[in-house]
Enzyme design. Structure first.
Site, PDB file in Angstrom:
ATOM      1  N   ALA B  47       0.952  -1.119  -0.044  1.00 15.25           N
ATOM      2  CA  ALA B  47      -0.223  -0.085  -0.146  1.00 15.25           C
ATOM      3  C   ALA B  47       1.194   1.328   0.011  1.00 15.25           C
ATOM      4  CB  ALA B  47      -1.114  -0.155   1.755  1.00 15.25           C
ATOM      5  N   CYS B 182      17.272   4.783  17.117  1.00 18.66           N
ATOM      6  CA  CYS B 182      17.202   6.402  18.949  1.00 18.66           C
ATOM      7  C   CYS B 182      15.779   6.540  19.068  1.00 18.66           C
ATOM      8  CB  CYS B 182      17.009   7.633  18.104  1.00 18.66           C
ATOM      9  SG  CYS B 182      19.273   7.902  17.507  1.00 18.66           S
ATOM     10  N   CYS B 196      -1.816  -5.526   9.345  1.00 19.85           N
ATOM     11  CA  CYS B 196      -2.579  -5.110   8.471  1.00 19.85           C
ATOM     12  C   CYS B 196      -4.039  -6.128   8.377  1.00 19.85           C
ATOM     13  CB  CYS B 196      -2.555  -4.608   7.489  1.00 19.85           C
ATOM     14  SG  CYS B 196      -1.743  -2.774   7.112  1.00 19.85           S
ATOM     15  N   CYS B 259      23.619   4.438  15.413  1.00 21.30           N
ATOM     16  CA  CYS B 259      24.181   5.707  14.783  1.00 21.30           C
ATOM     17  C   CYS B 259      25.521   6.490  15.440  1.00 21.30           C
ATOM     18  CB  CYS B 259      23.354   6.999  14.425  1.00 21.30           C
ATOM     19  SG  CYS B 259      22.116   7.675  15.986  1.00 21.30           S
TER      20      CYS B 259
END
Lengths: 66, 353
Positions: B47, B182, B196, B259
């Site tokens: 979708a 994070c 869904c 990160c």
């Protein structure tokens, strides 16, 4: 005390923490982002962040469909 | 027509095609030219992916690479805007059906369909030469993998997710904004979030989230990074609420393995599920890295839709011509296929990964 949760007024026990609130909402351990008075509360602080009367809390459940 | 005339004709055609877009001053003709040289990866073409790819191809991105492991089914058509009844009847791979449609919409864009299950082995290859990665996936496992590869290679990526009538999106500019790690710390346990296929999904929320994602990509590809959103945007079209949560604070606060520590555990294959084809049984075993949250909770979500066999050790149900047996430790055996992509797709749809 009264808090505003996701735009609706709601009764909450005095001094409840963000972590307690997530437990009540059955969202403990689920992926959420929580904001109190327009300020993000990071997960590491959920257990120590106590809510005050009138606090505006937004809880966003992150969803994975697509 | 000589080469020069051809180029002039082509330029005129392109100018006309995009005139309403380049007239928008913050984009302008320069931005349009940069966009036309930009390369996007749409990872997952259900979708969200359909709507994103449609927007980017119409807008004239230089290249749109579409990777998807799934086939078109009738139950997709209510929300997956690039597919039609013919695609569903033929069971065409989504990436292929999407590319056929998109090339008719804009033949000047390089559309690259790839029918594949994105995994730690192939994901870097799909990201080769890419300027923006767009999330059209249906599971957090693949999102964490995309997050690893995006941060490692410094490629902007745009998370999006939808269920029911709500959805979220967040743009990650590696080094400048917080990443998915994070925001979420860890991938939610397998089987713990609605999908869904269990909680349903309404078409319009997909359009909203995918449109925001596509607009963010247009900003990035056209050289307008300053206009990129620094917030997590959450939209609920049933409760009529749109929220923006400023997440910049996470950049300093989180001790993120991806990160901050640059460990990339998903890309290294240390996180993520393991799969094995069970020889001679026409079945695939999927083992998530951790136990699922609760067999009971999952049974409650599935029971309205499936005839379940349940005991203390396992849950069993049938979906898409396969039998799925799920054990309390999260391990599943998908019988009726020896295709790992098909099995992983079924796991993501009905159990949630």
């Amino acid at each position: 005390m009264q808090i505003e949760l996701n735009g609706e007024n709601r009764e909450a026990p005095e001094g409840i923490t963000v972590a307690d609130l997530l437990e009540v909402l059955k969202l403990a351990g689920k992926p959420v982002a929580v904001e109190v008075n327009r300020e993000l509360v990071i997960k590491a602080r959920h257990a120590e962040h106590h809510l005050a009367p009138g606090d505006r809390v937004e809880v966003v459940s992150l969803v994975g469909g697509g | 027509m000589d080469d020069n005339q051809f180029q002039i004709a082509n330029f005129k055609l392109q100018t006309e095609r995009y005139i309403r877009q380049s007239r928008f001053a913050p984009l302008g003709e320069d931005g349009q030219r940069r966009l036309m040289a930009g390369r996007a990866l749409v990872c997952g073409c259900g979708a969200l992916g359909s709507a994103i790819a449609n927007a980017l191809v119409r807008a004239g991105a230089g290249l749109v690479r579409i990777v998807d492991r799934d086939f078109v089914e009738l139950s997709n058509l209510q929300r997956q805007s690039l597919f039609d009844e013919q695609d569903a009847a033929a069971g065409t791979p989504k990436a292929v059906a999407a590319a056929e449609k998109l090339r008719r919409i804009n033949s000047t864009v390089a559309v690259e369909p790839v029918v594949a299950d994105v995994n730690p082995m192939n994901v870097e290859c799909f990201c080769e030469g890419i300027d923006a990665i767009l999330d059209g996936t249906d599971n957090f496992e693949t999102r964490f993998l995309l997050n690893d590869v995006a941060v490692k290679s410094g490629i902007p990526w745009i998370y999006g997710g939808c269920v029911g009538a709500e959805g979220q999106t967040m743009t990650i500019l590696p080094g400048e904004t917080p990443c998915l790690g994070c925001l979420m710390e860890t991938c939610p346990p397998w089987g713990s979030t609605p999908t869904c296929d269990t909680a349903g999904i309404l078409g319009p929320i997909v359009g909203v989230i995918a449109s925001i994602q596509a607009m963010e990509a247009i900003k990035i590809l056209s050289g307008n990074r300053a206009a990129v959103s620094k917030s997590l945007t959450a939209v609920d079209l049933w409760q009529n609420r749109i929220r923006q949560i400023d997440v910049q604070k996470l950049l300093e606060a989180a001790d993120c393995p991806t990160c901050k520590r640059r460990e990339f555990p998903w890309l290294a294959g240390r996180e993520g599920s393991r799969t094995a084809v069970l020889c001679g049984r026409n079945a695939v075993q999927i083992t998530p890295p951790r136990a699922i949250s609760s067999l009971d909770e999952l049974a409650a979500r599935l029971s309205p839709h499936f005839a379940l066999v349940k005991n203390a050790y396992l849950l069993r149900f049938r979906a898409e011509d396969c039998e799925i047996t799920l054990f309390a430790d999260g391990r599943a055996i998908v019988s009726g296929t020896d295709d790992i992509g098909v099995a992983r797709s079924i796991y993501a749809k009905y159990i949630g990964a």
